[in-house]
Every structure is written in structure tokens, then in C-alpha cells.
Design a protein around this motif. Structure first.
Motif, PDB file in Angstrom:
ATOM      1  N   LEU A   1      32.887  -3.926 -22.943  1.00 50.36           N
ATOM      2  CA  LEU A   1      32.559  -2.866 -23.690  1.00 50.36           C
ATOM      3  C   LEU A   1      33.100  -1.505 -22.909  1.00 50.36           C
ATOM      4  O   LEU A   1      32.994  -1.338 -21.850  1.00 50.36           O
ATOM      5  CB  LEU A   1      30.902  -2.655 -23.533  1.00 50.36           C
ATOM      6  CG  LEU A   1      30.293  -1.334 -24.109  1.00 50.36           C
ATOM      7  CD1 LEU A   1      30.507  -1.594 -25.713  1.00 50.36           C
ATOM      8  CD2 LEU A   1      28.858  -1.073 -23.457  1.00 50.36           C
ATOM      9  N   LYS A   2      33.688  -0.707 -23.938  1.00 46.73           N
ATOM     10  CA  LYS A   2      34.039   0.712 -23.811  1.00 46.73           C
ATOM     11  C   LYS A   2      33.247   1.471 -24.867  1.00 46.73           C
ATOM     12  O   LYS A   2      33.525   1.115 -26.012  1.00 46.73           O
ATOM     13  CB  LYS A   2      35.343   0.704 -23.721  1.00 46.73           C
ATOM     14  CG  LYS A   2      36.181   0.311 -22.343  1.00 46.73           C
ATOM     15  CD  LYS A   2      37.464   0.804 -22.211  1.00 46.73           C
ATOM     16  CE  LYS A   2      38.174   0.651 -21.005  1.00 46.73           C
ATOM     17  NZ  LYS A   2      39.629   0.606 -21.217  1.00 46.73           N
TER      18      LYS A   2
ATOM     19  N   GLU B   1      30.791 -13.533 -27.554  1.00 45.84           N
ATOM     20  CA  GLU B   1      31.523 -12.263 -27.252  1.00 45.84           C
ATOM     21  C   GLU B   1      30.957 -11.216 -27.840  1.00 45.84           C
ATOM     22  O   GLU B   1      30.528 -10.019 -27.128  1.00 45.84           O
ATOM     23  CB  GLU B   1      32.927 -12.222 -27.435  1.00 45.84           C
ATOM     24  CG  GLU B   1      33.792 -11.284 -27.032  1.00 45.84           C
ATOM     25  CD  GLU B   1      35.522 -11.523 -27.644  1.00 45.84           C
ATOM     26  OE1 GLU B   1      36.275 -11.274 -26.601  1.00 45.84           O
ATOM     27  OE2 GLU B   1      35.231 -11.824 -28.757  1.00 45.84           O
ATOM     28  N   ARG B   2      30.622 -11.349 -28.982  1.00 46.41           N
ATOM     29  CA  ARG B   2      30.010 -10.030 -29.774  1.00 46.41           C
ATOM     30  C   ARG B   2      28.696  -9.906 -29.052  1.00 46.41           C
ATOM     31  O   ARG B   2      28.178  -8.807 -29.141  1.00 46.41           O
ATOM     32  CB  ARG B   2      30.124 -10.286 -31.430  1.00 46.41           C
ATOM     33  CG  ARG B   2      29.760  -9.040 -32.051  1.00 46.41           C
ATOM     34  CD  ARG B   2      29.808  -9.261 -33.632  1.00 46.41           C
ATOM     35  NE  ARG B   2      29.748  -8.124 -34.342  1.00 46.41           N
ATOM     36  CZ  ARG B   2      30.543  -7.265 -34.876  1.00 46.41           C
ATOM     37  NH1 ARG B   2      31.837  -7.914 -34.906  1.00 46.41           N
ATOM     38  NH2 ARG B   2      30.440  -6.366 -35.593  1.00 46.41           N
ATOM     39  N   GLU B   3      27.953 -10.778 -28.977  1.00 47.36           N
ATOM     40  CA  GLU B   3      26.484 -10.848 -28.587  1.00 47.36           C
ATOM     41  C   GLU B   3      26.322 -10.157 -27.186  1.00 47.36           C
ATOM     42  O   GLU B   3      25.656  -9.217 -26.692  1.00 47.36           O
ATOM     43  CB  GLU B   3      25.819 -11.915 -28.433  1.00 47.36           C
ATOM     44  CG  GLU B   3      25.235 -12.717 -29.802  1.00 47.36           C
ATOM     45  CD  GLU B   3      24.567 -14.044 -29.524  1.00 47.36           C
ATOM     46  OE1 GLU B   3      24.360 -14.456 -28.234  1.00 47.36           O
ATOM     47  OE2 GLU B   3      24.285 -14.503 -30.565  1.00 47.36           O
TER      48      GLU B   3
ATOM     49  N   ALA C   1      25.291  -5.188 -23.857  1.00 49.00           N
ATOM     50  CA  ALA C   1      25.950  -4.267 -23.079  1.00 49.00           C
ATOM     51  C   ALA C   1      25.369  -2.721 -23.756  1.00 49.00           C
ATOM     52  O   ALA C   1      25.200  -1.800 -22.913  1.00 49.00           O
ATOM     53  CB  ALA C   1      27.260  -4.209 -22.705  1.00 49.00           C
ATOM     54  N   PHE C   2      25.867  -2.694 -25.001  1.00 49.29           N
ATOM     55  CA  PHE C   2      25.593  -1.370 -25.661  1.00 49.29           C
ATOM     56  C   PHE C   2      24.074  -0.931 -26.077  1.00 49.29           C
ATOM     57  O   PHE C   2      23.663   0.081 -25.472  1.00 49.29           O
ATOM     58  CB  PHE C   2      26.196  -1.458 -27.170  1.00 49.29           C
ATOM     59  CG  PHE C   2      25.972  -0.277 -27.869  1.00 49.29           C
ATOM     60  CD1 PHE C   2      26.575   0.953 -27.638  1.00 49.29           C
ATOM     61  CD2 PHE C   2      25.080  -0.340 -28.813  1.00 49.29           C
ATOM     62  CE1 PHE C   2      26.302   1.992 -28.327  1.00 49.29           C
ATOM     63  CE2 PHE C   2      24.934   0.699 -29.632  1.00 49.29           C
ATOM     64  CZ  PHE C   2      25.288   2.023 -29.544  1.00 49.29           C
TER      65      PHE C   2
ATOM     66  N   VAL D   1      21.386  -5.590 -29.979  1.00 45.07           N
ATOM     67  CA  VAL D   1      20.799  -4.279 -29.371  1.00 45.07           C
ATOM     68  C   VAL D   1      19.144  -4.201 -29.070  1.00 45.07           C
ATOM     69  O   VAL D   1      18.866  -3.750 -27.945  1.00 45.07           O
ATOM     70  CB  VAL D   1      21.232  -3.154 -30.249  1.00 45.07           C
ATOM     71  CG1 VAL D   1      20.765  -1.864 -29.609  1.00 45.07           C
ATOM     72  CG2 VAL D   1      22.740  -3.081 -30.127  1.00 45.07           C
ATOM     73  N   GLN D   2      18.532  -4.694 -30.058  1.00 42.99           N
ATOM     74  CA  GLN D   2      17.119  -4.568 -29.890  1.00 42.99           C
ATOM     75  C   GLN D   2      16.359  -5.351 -28.906  1.00 42.99           C
ATOM     76  O   GLN D   2      15.111  -5.247 -28.353  1.00 42.99           O
ATOM     77  CB  GLN D   2      16.323  -5.004 -31.317  1.00 42.99           C
ATOM     78  CG  GLN D   2      15.016  -4.751 -31.294  1.00 42.99           C
ATOM     79  CD  GLN D   2      14.368  -5.356 -32.798  1.00 42.99           C
ATOM     80  OE1 GLN D   2      14.767  -6.432 -33.112  1.00 42.99           O
ATOM     81  NE2 GLN D   2      13.555  -4.608 -33.306  1.00 42.99           N
ATOM     82  N   GLN D   3      17.239  -6.412 -28.334  1.00 44.08           N
ATOM     83  CA  GLN D   3      17.074  -7.202 -27.195  1.00 44.08           C
ATOM     84  C   GLN D   3      16.759  -6.421 -25.779  1.00 44.08           C
ATOM     85  O   GLN D   3      16.137  -6.672 -25.025  1.00 44.08           O
ATOM     86  CB  GLN D   3      17.420  -8.355 -26.873  1.00 44.08           C
ATOM     87  CG  GLN D   3      17.756  -9.252 -28.183  1.00 44.08           C
ATOM     88  CD  GLN D   3      16.478  -9.889 -28.758  1.00 44.08           C
ATOM     89  OE1 GLN D   3      15.694 -10.101 -27.817  1.00 44.08           O
ATOM     90  NE2 GLN D   3      16.079  -9.682 -29.998  1.00 44.08           N
ATOM     91  N   HIS D   4      17.299  -5.185 -26.135  1.00 43.96           N
ATOM     92  CA  HIS D   4      17.576  -4.501 -24.623  1.00 43.96           C
ATOM     93  C   HIS D   4      17.117  -3.134 -24.932  1.00 43.96           C
ATOM     94  O   HIS D   4      17.136  -2.367 -23.827  1.00 43.96           O
ATOM     95  CB  HIS D   4      18.896  -4.505 -24.309  1.00 43.96           C
ATOM     96  CG  HIS D   4      19.590  -5.794 -24.228  1.00 43.96           C
ATOM     97  ND1 HIS D   4      19.587  -6.433 -22.845  1.00 43.96           N
ATOM     98  CD2 HIS D   4      20.161  -6.763 -24.899  1.00 43.96           C
ATOM     99  CE1 HIS D   4      20.084  -7.807 -23.224  1.00 43.96           C
ATOM    100  NE2 HIS D   4      20.553  -7.759 -24.234  1.00 43.96           N
TER     101      HIS D   4
END
Length: 371
Positions: free
Chosen positions: A45-46, A115-117, A122-123, A150-153
């Protein structure tokens, strides 16, 4: 999460070096409140999370996943998009400020599911690190599945299908807002009471562009389309009888309305002299490369309806979902008010002697100042 840098807090406010001050915001504009750079080597991630303003409430705006030419281009895009969201949310009378995130597509990206997950996990952690100053959702290159990850984090996310409740993909609402704006523009600028027989060129047949094509087709418009994806082009030809043009010719198509629905800055000093449309109204964000390009359109007699006014349907949808206020009929009614705002803008422009783009900016900024 590794290497999180909050630029607007880490760099002293008194810094005057051009290379540093450009990181805070756009030329001749007040600085953004926060600009967060995030790097997570484990996932690749960047990302850049830009919070332009929280004057009206938490910054709300989608996350774009794109193959940028370089990091400077990504930063510029994030800053422009975030400012646009402040204007958009203000014009839509939403209790939110403006923000945006961009994720730079990693080199050699394969779009592998795992990879996408990992990338969007991270995002999600990056969004959470802002503590609610920024709320994210879908944008170009991201999906409802990404937002679920994203909602998991973080809870600061919207645009997610919910069992028994309003939510999910906002693209149909964005398209509907553009559609009613086109109706208003055609009525006022072309003096026509329907879209029957009106020629509309759509640049970009992604989720929003294809929904817009459906709405326009149902209203009797004649469509001219272009997209880099031949599958989408073939679908539009089969479903709507659309005329197809190469992507490099769509902006100069001889039509009544041009609807840019791809990426920004397509209206610039090179493209504007080639336009052969009478109205420009589309879903793409930041269509004008510079404010002066709105003046150039007006000088040519082309009515430009500012993107942040006409494409607000999506943010209305995800904002109502986030607040738990969503219901399909009510949200569609709210999005339909874009038609009245377009007509009010044209009245304001006439009364002030300003171009519609300048009048819209003044109107939106007055709402921000009032907050």
C-alpha cells in the motif's frame, strides 16, 4: 501500519519553501487541513488521504485506486479531489466536509484476491488512524467488496450493501443526478422540454457512465460513446444503439451535450477549442484543468455545469447510508433536487454576470464560510 506521516502536522506551518508548501494544498488556495501519506510494505500500500475541510463536519469522500504516472501526480489528484468534495458536500447541503483518498496501484499489480484484501485492510487501518476526521467510500477503481474489507478495520466507511437496510453501490445515484442536471441544462440552454432526440456523447462507460446511458436512452436521447474497454462499448452499442467513437475523438463529437464520465482535467486549453457540444455536464470529478478553462468554455457559448454540483448523487447516497437515514425513494428525491440547484445556479450566474463555473464556486464557498 508502517511509515505513516501526517504532513499537515509534521511540517511546521511557517515553512515557506515552495517544494514543501505545495504539499499542503493547491496553488492560490488555503492549505488543506491534513494530508496523510501511508506506506505499508507488507501489502504494497501507498496511499494519500487528503482532508480539505471539516468546517461542515467530518471530511467525506471516496477512495480512488489508480495507476498514477508518479507520486506527485497522485498527490495533486488527492488534493484536487478533496477540495472538490468540500464544494460538493456544501452544495448538496450535507453535514460533512471534504476529503479524498488515492491509492497508487503497485507495480506489477495482478489483482489477486488475497493481494487486494491485504491492500484494502491496510488502507482501512490508515482511515482508522485519522479517528473519524475522514470517512471513505467507493470511487474510481474501488468496489463494494473493497469497502467491506475496509470495514473490517474501521467504521468510518460507507457504500456497503446492508441486509434489510439502504446502502451499497452509489453509482446509480451519481448517474441520476447527472441525468436530471442534463435535463435542466437542455431545458434552459437549448430551450427544449425533453431529451427526445438530443445527442449526448458519454466519455467513459464505467459504472456511472453506463447507468447514465440507460437513463438517457430511456428518455429518448441519441447516444455517442467511447471507452477504453471494448466490452463496455459493445454493451452500449447492443443495449442502446449507441454510436461508437474512438476515445481520442469523443470530446470533439458533434453533439448537444458532452458528458465526461472518466477522469479529470479533460477540459483544458488543448481540448476546449475542439469541442462541438453546446452543454458539458458529466460525472467525472475536476473536469476543468484550471478555473480559467470554465471562462474559456463560456466564451465559446458552451454551458458548463460544474461537476461537483451535478455529480453529487453518489455522496448523497453514501452520506445517508452512513447516518442511517437512507431509504431508496427519499434518497432519489434528494438527488433529484440537483435539477433545481442547476436552475438556481443559472439564475445566479445571470444576475451576477459571472460564468456558471465562477458563480458556482462563489456559492459553494459561501456555504463553507457560513459553516
Amino acid at each position: 501500519m508502517n511509515a505513516i506521516i501526517d504532513l499537515a502536522r509534521a511540517i511546521p506551518a511557517a515553512a515557506t519553501a515552495p517544494a514543501l508548501t505545495s504539499l499542503f494544498g493547491l496553488p492560490d488556495e488555503p492549505p488543506h487541513e491534513r494530508v496523510l501519506l501511508v506506506a505499508d510494505p507488507a501489502s504494497g500500500l501507498k496511499a494519500i488521504l487528503a482532508v480539505h475541510s471539516t468546517a461542515r463536519g467530518p471530511a467525506f469522500g471516496g477512495c480512488r485506486f489508480w495507476n498514477y504516472a508518479d507520486e506527485a501526480s497522485a498527490l495533486t489528484d488527492a488534493l484536487r479531489l478533496a477540495q472538490g468534495m468540500s464544494l460538493k458536500n456544501a452544495m448538496a447541503d450535507l453535514p460533512f466536509g471534504g476529503g479524498k483518498a488515492v491509492i497508487l496501484k503497485p507495480a506489477g499489480w495482478r489483482n489477486d484476491a488475497a493481494e487486494r484484501e491485504a491492500l484494502f485492510a491496510a488502507f482501512g487501518r490508515a482511515v482508522q488512524s485519522l479517528g473519524g476526521a475522514y470517512i471513505t467510500a467507493e470511487d474510481v477503481g474501488t468496489t463494494t467488496a473493497d469497502m467491506r474489507q475496509v470495514q473490517q478495520h474501521t467504521g468510518f466507511v460507507s457504500g456497503i450493501p446492508r441486509d434489510g437496510a439502504f446502502g451499497g453501490d452509489p453509482s446509480p445515484k451519481t448517474a441520476w443526478g447527472v441525468f436530471v442536471a442534463i435535463e435542466a441544462g437542455v431545458m434552459r440552454h437549448l430551450q427544449r422540454n425533453s431529451l427526445d432526440g438530443v445527442r449526448v456523447a458519454i466519455q467513459g462507460l464505467g459504472a456511472v457512465g453506463m447507468h447514465l446511458a440507460q437513463f438517457l436512452h430511456d428518455a429518448g436521447a441519441t447516444l455517442v460513446v467511447a471507452d477504453v474497454n471494448p466490452v463496455r462499448v459493445d454493451e452500449a452499442r447492443a443495449r442502446f444503439g449507441a454510436e461508437v467513437l474512438p476515445v481520442e475523438q469523443i470530446l470533439s463529437a458533434e453533439v448537444d451535450v458532452l458528458a465526461p464520465c472518466a477522469l479529470g482535467a479533460v477540459l483544458n486549453s488543448a481540448s476546449i477549442p475542439t469541442l462541438r457540444s453546446r452543454i458539458v455536464a458529466g460525472a467525472a470529478n475536476n473536469q476543468l484543468a484550471t478555473p480559467a478553462d470554465g471562462d474559456a468554455l463560456h466564451a465559446r457559448g458552451i454551458l458548463y455545469l460544474p461537476d461537483y454540483l451535478v455529480n453529487a448523487g453518489g455522496i448523497v447516497s453514501v452520506a445517508r447510508e452512513y447516518r442511517g437515514e437512507g431509504e431508496e425513494k427519499a434518497v432519489m428525491t434528494e438527488v433529484s433536487r440537483i435539477r433545481e440547484r442547476v436552475l438556481e445556479l443559472l439564475d445566479r450566474a445571470t444576475a451576477s454576470g459571472q460564468t456558471p463555473a465562477r458563480a458556482s464556486d462563489a456559492w459553494a464557498r459561501s456555504k463553507l464560510r457560513a459553516a
